[in-house]
Design a protein around this motif. Sequence first.
Motif, PDB file in Angstrom:
ATOM      1  N   ALA A  48     -25.751  24.757  19.280  1.00 60.29           N
ATOM      2  CA  ALA A  48     -26.018  26.172  19.028  1.00 60.29           C
ATOM      3  C   ALA A  48     -27.164  26.321  18.040  1.00 60.29           C
ATOM      4  CB  ALA A  48     -24.766  26.855  18.483  1.00 60.29           C
ATOM      5  N   PRO A  49     -27.916  27.426  18.111  1.00 64.11           N
ATOM      6  CA  PRO A  49     -28.975  27.669  17.135  1.00 64.11           C
ATOM      7  C   PRO A  49     -28.411  27.748  15.717  1.00 64.11           C
ATOM      8  CG  PRO A  49     -29.154  29.188  18.982  1.00 64.11           C
ATOM      9  CD  PRO A  49     -27.827  28.490  19.122  1.00 64.11           C
ATOM     10  N   PHE A 177     -26.840  35.108  22.145  1.00 70.22           N
ATOM     11  CA  PHE A 177     -26.278  36.429  22.398  1.00 70.22           C
ATOM     12  C   PHE A 177     -25.098  36.317  23.362  1.00 70.22           C
ATOM     13  CE2 PHE A 177     -30.877  37.179  21.706  1.00 70.22           C
ATOM     14  CZ  PHE A 177     -30.789  37.956  20.552  1.00 70.22           C
ATOM     15  N   PRO A 178     -23.984  36.962  23.063  1.00 68.38           N
ATOM     16  CA  PRO A 178     -22.841  36.938  23.987  1.00 68.38           C
ATOM     17  C   PRO A 178     -23.228  37.519  25.335  1.00 68.38           C
ATOM     18  CG  PRO A 178     -22.218  37.869  21.853  1.00 68.38           C
ATOM     19  CD  PRO A 178     -23.708  37.768  21.861  1.00 68.38           C
ATOM     20  N   LYS A 179     -22.647  36.966  26.397  1.00 76.31           N
ATOM     21  CA  LYS A 179     -23.009  37.414  27.739  1.00 76.31           C
ATOM     22  C   LYS A 179     -22.654  38.874  27.982  1.00 76.31           C
ATOM     23  CE  LYS A 179     -18.792  36.068  30.228  1.00 76.31           C
ATOM     24  NZ  LYS A 179     -18.253  35.233  31.316  1.00 76.31           N
ATOM     25  N   ASP A 180     -21.630  39.381  27.286  1.00 78.09           N
ATOM     26  CA  ASP A 180     -21.224  40.768  27.512  1.00 78.09           C
ATOM     27  C   ASP A 180     -21.932  41.744  26.585  1.00 78.09           C
ATOM     28  OD1 ASP A 180     -20.003  39.977  25.200  1.00 78.09           O
ATOM     29  OD2 ASP A 180     -17.961  40.582  25.777  1.00 78.09           O
ATOM     30  N   ILE A 199     -35.044  30.874  27.957  1.00 78.74           N
ATOM     31  CA  ILE A 199     -33.632  31.236  27.990  1.00 78.74           C
ATOM     32  C   ILE A 199     -32.809  30.171  28.702  1.00 78.74           C
ATOM     33  CG2 ILE A 199     -31.988  33.050  28.620  1.00 78.74           C
ATOM     34  CD1 ILE A 199     -34.367  34.957  28.895  1.00 78.74           C
ATOM     35  N   THR A 200     -31.623  29.901  28.153  1.00 79.85           N
ATOM     36  CA  THR A 200     -30.689  28.997  28.802  1.00 79.85           C
ATOM     37  C   THR A 200     -29.268  29.427  28.471  1.00 79.85           C
ATOM     38  OG1 THR A 200     -30.250  26.663  29.292  1.00 79.85           O
ATOM     39  CG2 THR A 200     -30.506  27.263  26.959  1.00 79.85           C
ATOM     40  N   CYS A 201     -28.297  28.690  28.985  1.00 82.53           N
ATOM     41  CA  CYS A 201     -26.891  28.975  28.690  1.00 82.53           C
ATOM     42  C   CYS A 201     -26.496  28.372  27.349  1.00 82.53           C
ATOM     43  CB  CYS A 201     -26.001  28.380  29.774  1.00 82.53           C
ATOM     44  SG  CYS A 201     -26.282  29.043  31.416  1.00 82.53           S
ATOM     45  N   ASN A 214     -25.980  33.305  25.943  1.00 82.55           N
ATOM     46  CA  ASN A 214     -27.327  32.844  26.285  1.00 82.55           C
ATOM     47  C   ASN A 214     -28.058  32.483  25.008  1.00 82.55           C
ATOM     48  OD1 ASN A 214     -27.619  35.523  28.675  1.00 82.55           O
ATOM     49  ND2 ASN A 214     -27.001  33.426  29.056  1.00 82.55           N
ATOM     50  N   VAL A 215     -28.749  31.365  25.003  1.00 80.92           N
ATOM     51  CA  VAL A 215     -29.659  31.013  23.918  1.00 80.92           C
ATOM     52  C   VAL A 215     -31.047  31.500  24.315  1.00 80.92           C
ATOM     53  CG1 VAL A 215     -30.731  29.131  22.620  1.00 80.92           C
ATOM     54  CG2 VAL A 215     -28.295  29.014  23.207  1.00 80.92           C
TER      55      VAL A 215
END
Length: 225
Positions: A48-49, A177-180, A199-201, A214-215
């Motif tokens: 994670a970042p 960022f959360p997907k929702d 962008i990636t998962c 998403n990162v």
Amino acid sequence: MARPDTRPAQRTRRSGPLAAGATALALIAGLWLVHHGVGDGSVERPPAPVADVAAVPHARAPADGPRRVDAAPLPTSVPVRMRIPAIGVNAPMGTLGTGPDRRLATPPVGNRNLVGWYRDGVAPGARGNAVTVGHADTRSGPAVFFKLGLLRVGDRIEVQRRDRRTAVFSIDAVRSFPKDAFPDDIVYGATDAAELRVITCGGHYDKHTGYAANVVVFAHLTATR
């Protein structure tokens, strides 16, 4: 589950140019990334970042400051290769469109080292936000953007183009960022500068629902050669 409606929403335009198709992409790209994570949960998860703001999904990337230096945008040209020295990425690039369901197509899972570029948006190095995507992992292990979350402000991204020019970007922020709660206006909003989004998962992985986040890497053009 029901397939989300990916038709472009009506929204107020910001000042400055916005490439055709960018508004639609704001709804499409996040959907692809969060619904098509292909890891099976048996391998190590992508890092994670450090500046992860998943708890504050609408936090903006750092505002332009007096130290920021922008290079003059280049004409449009198709990108062919991306290099990110800090995490060892040296990958060919392919073009991505949308399918009948209006979702962004995925880079082929069989080629883990491929970066996809949204061909109906801005070309890397041209004025506006260029959007690139890639897998974090596949069922056979880490993929091209597995280490994306390890990038830091100031790291370099180089995009070689078909016109033999290279666009060099400097990273401004790395966010999760959360997907929702994916902030499409922040990620894809209009800009007068030449900028890049990678962008990636990321985030928690569930075998039924895929990745939870998403990162996103925010970068701007600092040099050309």
